[in-house]
Scaffold this motif. Structure first.
Motif, PDB file in Angstrom:
ATOM      1  N   LYS A  62      41.117  32.899  16.084  1.00 20.25           N
ATOM      2  CA  LYS A  62      41.620  31.484  15.674  1.00 20.25           C
ATOM      3  C   LYS A  62      40.567  30.417  15.779  1.00 20.25           C
ATOM      4  O   LYS A  62      40.115  29.191  15.315  1.00 20.25           O
ATOM      5  N   SER A  63      39.837  30.504  17.233  1.00 22.90           N
ATOM      6  CA  SER A  63      38.864  29.510  17.552  1.00 22.90           C
ATOM      7  C   SER A  63      37.480  29.746  17.167  1.00 22.90           C
ATOM      8  O   SER A  63      36.386  29.146  17.216  1.00 22.90           O
ATOM      9  N   GLY A  64      37.183  31.035  16.488  1.00 24.27           N
ATOM     10  CA  GLY A  64      35.827  31.333  15.873  1.00 24.27           C
ATOM     11  C   GLY A  64      34.980  31.989  17.021  1.00 24.27           C
ATOM     12  O   GLY A  64      33.776  32.069  17.009  1.00 24.27           O
ATOM     13  N   ALA A  65      35.536  32.398  18.241  1.00 24.30           N
ATOM     14  CA  ALA A  65      34.807  32.835  19.305  1.00 24.30           C
ATOM     15  C   ALA A  65      34.332  34.085  19.117  1.00 24.30           C
ATOM     16  O   ALA A  65      33.449  34.762  19.839  1.00 24.30           O
ATOM     17  N   PRO A 139      42.444  38.126  10.256  1.00 18.75           N
ATOM     18  CA  PRO A 139      42.139  36.894  10.418  1.00 18.75           C
ATOM     19  C   PRO A 139      43.095  36.153   9.469  1.00 18.75           C
ATOM     20  O   PRO A 139      43.421  34.905   9.881  1.00 18.75           O
ATOM     21  N   PHE A 140      43.429  36.659   8.315  1.00 14.50           N
ATOM     22  CA  PHE A 140      44.767  36.023   7.604  1.00 14.50           C
ATOM     23  C   PHE A 140      45.959  35.939   8.317  1.00 14.50           C
ATOM     24  O   PHE A 140      46.641  35.040   8.183  1.00 14.50           O
ATOM     25  N   PHE A 141      46.358  37.129   9.295  1.00 13.69           N
ATOM     26  CA  PHE A 141      47.493  36.971   9.927  1.00 13.69           C
ATOM     27  C   PHE A 141      47.443  35.984  11.088  1.00 13.69           C
ATOM     28  O   PHE A 141      48.482  35.128  11.078  1.00 13.69           O
ATOM     29  N   THR A 142      46.258  35.659  11.636  1.00 15.25           N
ATOM     30  CA  THR A 142      46.388  34.524  12.641  1.00 15.25           C
ATOM     31  C   THR A 142      46.525  33.297  11.883  1.00 15.25           C
ATOM     32  O   THR A 142      47.133  32.296  12.353  1.00 15.25           O
TER      33      THR A 142
END
Length: 333
Positions: A62-65, A139-142
């Motif tokens: 979610k944060s791109g970490a 990623p779509f799930f988040t």
């Protein structure tokens, strides 16, 4: 949660042994209703998988970490080696053009994207295909579970979509757990439990008896109430209740060394147990054991011991030695 993984893996072994034995154990409520239902533990695994993935990656994605490369490399690294080994063993036992094609599809880990993913090479691997499809969509799930309000809306829509898929698009085949749309509500429930995990953990720690009673009551109702018109809701509620209880539970049944150990190799046990069931059959135990119930019990024990020992050796010795050798040889892993 370790206990749920461990007992689910053992339950699936008990179910598969009973389903495949030619000489069946005596017919009673346990063998006719309870053990066959253990096949649904794969649905519990879906909920647990979604919850575990959220614990490890939800915030980072979610944060791109975490980069997509690191995320997917970790997923392949966790699931591919043991599964690939089982696929190659299966192909070596029955080499043919058909099994080669199925093995190739298996090794990509993307075989659930096929229009008809009915693969017999490591037949139980269908579950891994469904879960890996979930990984691809994570990623779509988040995005779908960006917040609690959106999560509830998505859960409701997933149930509606699942119902429509069963009624209109499954060609009369009913619920198809291999299809990601059919299985989506289970993954989404796992994600929703993650979003409420802190409050759930605090509540269960204070009211563990209520949480335990809820799981038990829902489980009993699952067997005594006519559920044919209730869609997938009974199993969804039962498994959600047990995961909720497991999050805050401190009881010895779900939290012990044996459960933790088996949880660590639960995926491996699931993938290899049918191979050791065939080994148990080759021992011709029926020539020495003439009681059908005892034959079933001994076959289950032999299958479990073989699967556990094999999984332990491969995961904790063989793969570690291979990783060490690859690292020394600068091959990377």
């Amino acid at each position: 949660m370790d206990g749920l993984r461990a007992y689910a893996a053992v339950g699936i072994v008990l179910m598969h042994v009973q389903a495949n034995l030619v000489i069946k154990p005596s017919d009673n409520f346990l063998t006719s209703s309870v053990i066959p239902w253990f096949t649904n533990f794969t649905l519990l695994f879906m909920i647990i998988s979604a919850f575990s993935m959220c614990c490890g990656y939800y915030e980072r994605v979610k944060s791109g970490a975490i980069t997509p490369a690191k995320f997917y490399v970790k997923r392949y690294h966790r699931t591919w080696p043991f599964f690939a080994m089982m696929v190659m063993i299966s192909f070596a036992m029955e080499p043919s053009w058909n099994t080669f094609c199925q093995s190739f599809a298996d090794l990509t880990m993307c075989f659930n994207l096929l229009p008809n993913p009915n693969i017999e090479v490591v037949g139980v691997g269908w579950f891994l295909g469904t879960v890996f499809t979930f990984y691809m969509l994570f990623p779509f799930f988040t995005f779908l579970l960006d917040n609690k309000k959106r999560g509830w809306m998505v859960l409701l829509l997933s149930l509606v979509f699942c119902f429509i898929a069963i009624e209109q698009f499954n060609n009369g085949g009913g619920f198809n757990r291999v299809n990601i749309i059919n299985s989506a509500p289970y993954f989404i429930v796992g994600g929703m439990i993650y979003l409420y995990r802190r409050g759930i953990k605090c509540w269960v720690e204070k009211h563990w008896m209520i949480a335990l009673a809820s799981g038990l009551v829902l489980t009993v109702l699952r067997f005594v109430v006519d559920i044919k018109g209730l869609f997938i809701l009974p199993d969804l509620l039962v498994f959600a209740a047990w995961l909720i209880y497991a999050i805050g539970s401190k009881d010895i049944v779900l939290n012990n060394k044996v459960a933790k150990y088996l949880s660590g190799i639960s995926m491996e046990i699931y993938l290899c147990h049918m191979m050791f069931y065939r080994v148990a059959i080759m021992l011709h135990l029926d020539k020495f054991i003439h009681n059908n119930d005892m034959l079933y019990v001994v076959t289950c024990i032999a299958t479990l011991i073989g699967a556990i020992c094999f999984s332990h050796v491969i995961k904790y010795y063989v793969f570690k030695l291979l990783k060490k050798a690859c690292t020394k040889g600068n091959f990377g892993i």
